[in-house]
Design a protein around this motif. Structure first.
Motif, PDB file in Angstrom:
ATOM      1  N   ARG A  50       4.852  -4.925 -25.885  1.00  0.00           N
ATOM      2  CA  ARG A  50       5.275  -3.679 -25.230  1.00  0.00           C
ATOM      3  C   ARG A  50       4.124  -3.007 -24.489  1.00  0.00           C
ATOM      4  NH1 ARG A  50       8.714  -1.699 -30.228  1.00  0.00           N
ATOM      5  NH2 ARG A  50      10.618  -2.829 -29.771  1.00  0.00           N
ATOM      6  N   LEU A  51       2.900  -3.412 -24.795  1.00  0.00           N
ATOM      7  CA  LEU A  51       1.744  -2.823 -24.114  1.00  0.00           C
ATOM      8  C   LEU A  51       1.664  -3.330 -22.680  1.00  0.00           C
ATOM      9  CD1 LEU A  51      -0.969  -3.285 -26.884  1.00  0.00           C
ATOM     10  CD2 LEU A  51       0.197  -1.172 -26.276  1.00  0.00           C
ATOM     11  N   ARG A  52       1.018  -2.536 -21.847  1.00  0.00           N
ATOM     12  CA  ARG A  52       0.778  -2.975 -20.469  1.00  0.00           C
ATOM     13  C   ARG A  52      -0.148  -4.191 -20.484  1.00  0.00           C
ATOM     14  NH1 ARG A  52      -0.792   2.731 -19.142  1.00  0.00           N
ATOM     15  NH2 ARG A  52      -2.827   1.789 -18.894  1.00  0.00           N
ATOM     16  N   PRO A  53      -0.049  -5.080 -19.489  1.00  0.00           N
ATOM     17  CA  PRO A  53      -0.843  -6.317 -19.497  1.00  0.00           C
ATOM     18  C   PRO A  53      -2.353  -6.082 -19.605  1.00  0.00           C
ATOM     19  CG  PRO A  53       0.838  -6.437 -17.811  1.00  0.00           C
ATOM     20  CD  PRO A  53       0.897  -5.048 -18.373  1.00  0.00           C
ATOM     21  N   GLU A  54      -2.879  -5.075 -18.921  1.00  0.00           N
ATOM     22  CA  GLU A  54      -4.331  -4.851 -18.984  1.00  0.00           C
ATOM     23  C   GLU A  54      -4.759  -4.367 -20.370  1.00  0.00           C
ATOM     24  OE1 GLU A  54      -2.503  -1.125 -17.137  1.00  0.00           O
ATOM     25  OE2 GLU A  54      -2.361  -3.272 -16.766  1.00  0.00           O
ATOM     26  N   LEU A  55      -3.887  -3.618 -21.042  1.00  0.00           N
ATOM     27  CA  LEU A  55      -4.200  -3.177 -22.399  1.00  0.00           C
ATOM     28  C   LEU A  55      -4.085  -4.336 -23.388  1.00  0.00           C
ATOM     29  CD1 LEU A  55      -2.359   0.271 -22.517  1.00  0.00           C
ATOM     30  CD2 LEU A  55      -4.753  -0.185 -22.006  1.00  0.00           C
ATOM     31  N   ARG A  56      -3.093  -5.198 -23.177  1.00  0.00           N
ATOM     32  CA  ARG A  56      -2.942  -6.379 -24.027  1.00  0.00           C
ATOM     33  C   ARG A  56      -4.161  -7.283 -23.947  1.00  0.00           C
ATOM     34  NH1 ARG A  56       2.311  -9.255 -22.301  1.00  0.00           N
ATOM     35  NH2 ARG A  56       2.410  -7.546 -20.861  1.00  0.00           N
ATOM     36  N   GLU A  57      -4.652  -7.459 -22.711  1.00  0.00           N
ATOM     37  CA  GLU A  57      -5.805  -8.338 -22.508  1.00  0.00           C
ATOM     38  C   GLU A  57      -7.040  -7.796 -23.226  1.00  0.00           C
ATOM     39  OE1 GLU A  57      -7.916 -10.664 -18.810  1.00  0.00           O
ATOM     40  OE2 GLU A  57      -6.913  -8.774 -18.410  1.00  0.00           O
ATOM     41  N   ILE A  58      -7.290  -6.514 -23.090  1.00  0.00           N
ATOM     42  CA  ILE A  58      -8.466  -5.914 -23.729  1.00  0.00           C
ATOM     43  C   ILE A  58      -8.308  -5.927 -25.248  1.00  0.00           C
ATOM     44  CG2 ILE A  58      -9.673  -3.715 -24.051  1.00  0.00           C
ATOM     45  CD1 ILE A  58      -9.473  -3.295 -21.065  1.00  0.00           C
ATOM     46  N   LEU A  59      -7.118  -5.638 -25.742  1.00  0.00           N
ATOM     47  CA  LEU A  59      -6.905  -5.642 -27.192  1.00  0.00           C
ATOM     48  C   LEU A  59      -7.046  -7.046 -27.767  1.00  0.00           C
ATOM     49  CD1 LEU A  59      -6.205  -3.724 -29.499  1.00  0.00           C
ATOM     50  CD2 LEU A  59      -3.814  -4.253 -29.128  1.00  0.00           C
ATOM     51  N   SER A  60      -6.561  -8.041 -27.064  1.00  0.00           N
ATOM     52  CA  SER A  60      -6.696  -9.410 -27.565  1.00  0.00           C
ATOM     53  C   SER A  60      -8.147  -9.868 -27.543  1.00  0.00           C
ATOM     54  CB  SER A  60      -5.820 -10.372 -26.770  1.00  0.00           C
ATOM     55  OG  SER A  60      -6.228 -10.421 -25.433  1.00  0.00           O
ATOM     56  N   LEU A  61      -8.905  -9.474 -26.537  1.00  0.00           N
ATOM     57  CA  LEU A  61     -10.323  -9.828 -26.506  1.00  0.00           C
ATOM     58  C   LEU A  61     -11.090  -9.129 -27.620  1.00  0.00           C
ATOM     59  CD1 LEU A  61     -11.033  -9.827 -22.658  1.00  0.00           C
ATOM     60  CD2 LEU A  61     -10.964 -11.797 -24.188  1.00  0.00           C
ATOM     61  N   ALA A  62     -10.731  -7.886 -27.898  1.00  0.00           N
ATOM     62  CA  ALA A  62     -11.379  -7.164 -28.994  1.00  0.00           C
ATOM     63  C   ALA A  62     -11.012  -7.797 -30.337  1.00  0.00           C
ATOM     64  CB  ALA A  62     -10.981  -5.698 -28.969  1.00  0.00           C
ATOM     65  N   ALA A  63      -9.798  -8.302 -30.456  1.00  0.00           N
ATOM     66  CA  ALA A  63      -9.364  -8.934 -31.712  1.00  0.00           C
ATOM     67  C   ALA A  63     -10.098 -10.245 -31.963  1.00  0.00           C
ATOM     68  CB  ALA A  63      -7.863  -9.172 -31.677  1.00  0.00           C
ATOM     69  N   THR A  64     -10.564 -10.895 -30.908  1.00  0.00           N
ATOM     70  CA  THR A  64     -11.332 -12.129 -31.092  1.00  0.00           C
ATOM     71  C   THR A  64     -12.758 -11.860 -31.520  1.00  0.00           C
ATOM     72  OG1 THR A  64     -11.962 -12.235 -28.762  1.00  0.00           O
ATOM     73  CG2 THR A  64      -9.946 -13.412 -29.420  1.00  0.00           C
TER      74      THR A  64
END
Length: 108
Positions: A50-64
Motif C-alpha cells: 500500500r506504500l508508494r513505490p519510492e517509500l517501499r524502495e527505501i523501506l526495503s533497503l533499510a530492512a536489508t
C-alpha cells in the motif's frame, strides 16, 4: 481409531525399552507453516504494497541493513530526503498494520 491405537503403541514404547527411530523434535522442521503465520505474512505484504513505490524502495533497503547514507548513495538522493522518506514509510507502515487490527496499538 487407528490413530488412537498408534498413539497407545507409541506411549508404551518405554515399557518395551525401544528408542524412537526418528526424534519427534526434529520432525517439527518438516511441518508446514501455521496458517496464523501465513495470515500475518499476508497482512505485512498487503501493508507494504500500500506504500508508494519510492517509500517501499527505501523501506526495503533499510530492512536489508543499509544505513541512510548508503541508501542515499545508491538512489542518488540527498541524505535528509532519505531520512524523511524512511521516517514517513515507517509511520505509514505501522499505521497500516494497526488499522488491519492484526497487531495491538502501541502506546505513544
Amino acid at each position: 481409531m487407528a490413530s488412537r491405537q498408534a498413539s497407545h503403541y507409541r506411549d508404551k514404547a518405554h515399557r518395551r525399552h525401544e528408542l524412537p527411530a526418528v526424534d519427534p523434535d526434529r520432525l517439527s522442521a518438516f511441518a508446514a507453516p501455521s496458517p496464523e503465520a501465513r495470515l500475518v505474512a499476508r497482512g505485512l505484504l498487503r501493508a507494504f504494497h500500500r506504500l508508494r513505490p519510492e517509500l517501499r524502495e527505501i523501506l526495503s533497503l533499510a530492512a536489508t541493513g543499509l544505513s541512510s547514507l548508503e541508501i542515499a548513495a545508491s538512489l542518488s538522493l540527498p541524505r535528509p530526503t532519505v531520512a524523511t522518506r524512511l521516517r514517513l514509510a515507517r509511520r505509514l507502515f505501522a499505521r497500516a498494520l494497526t488499522r488491519s487490527r492484526r497487531w495491538p496499538r502501541c502506546a505513544r
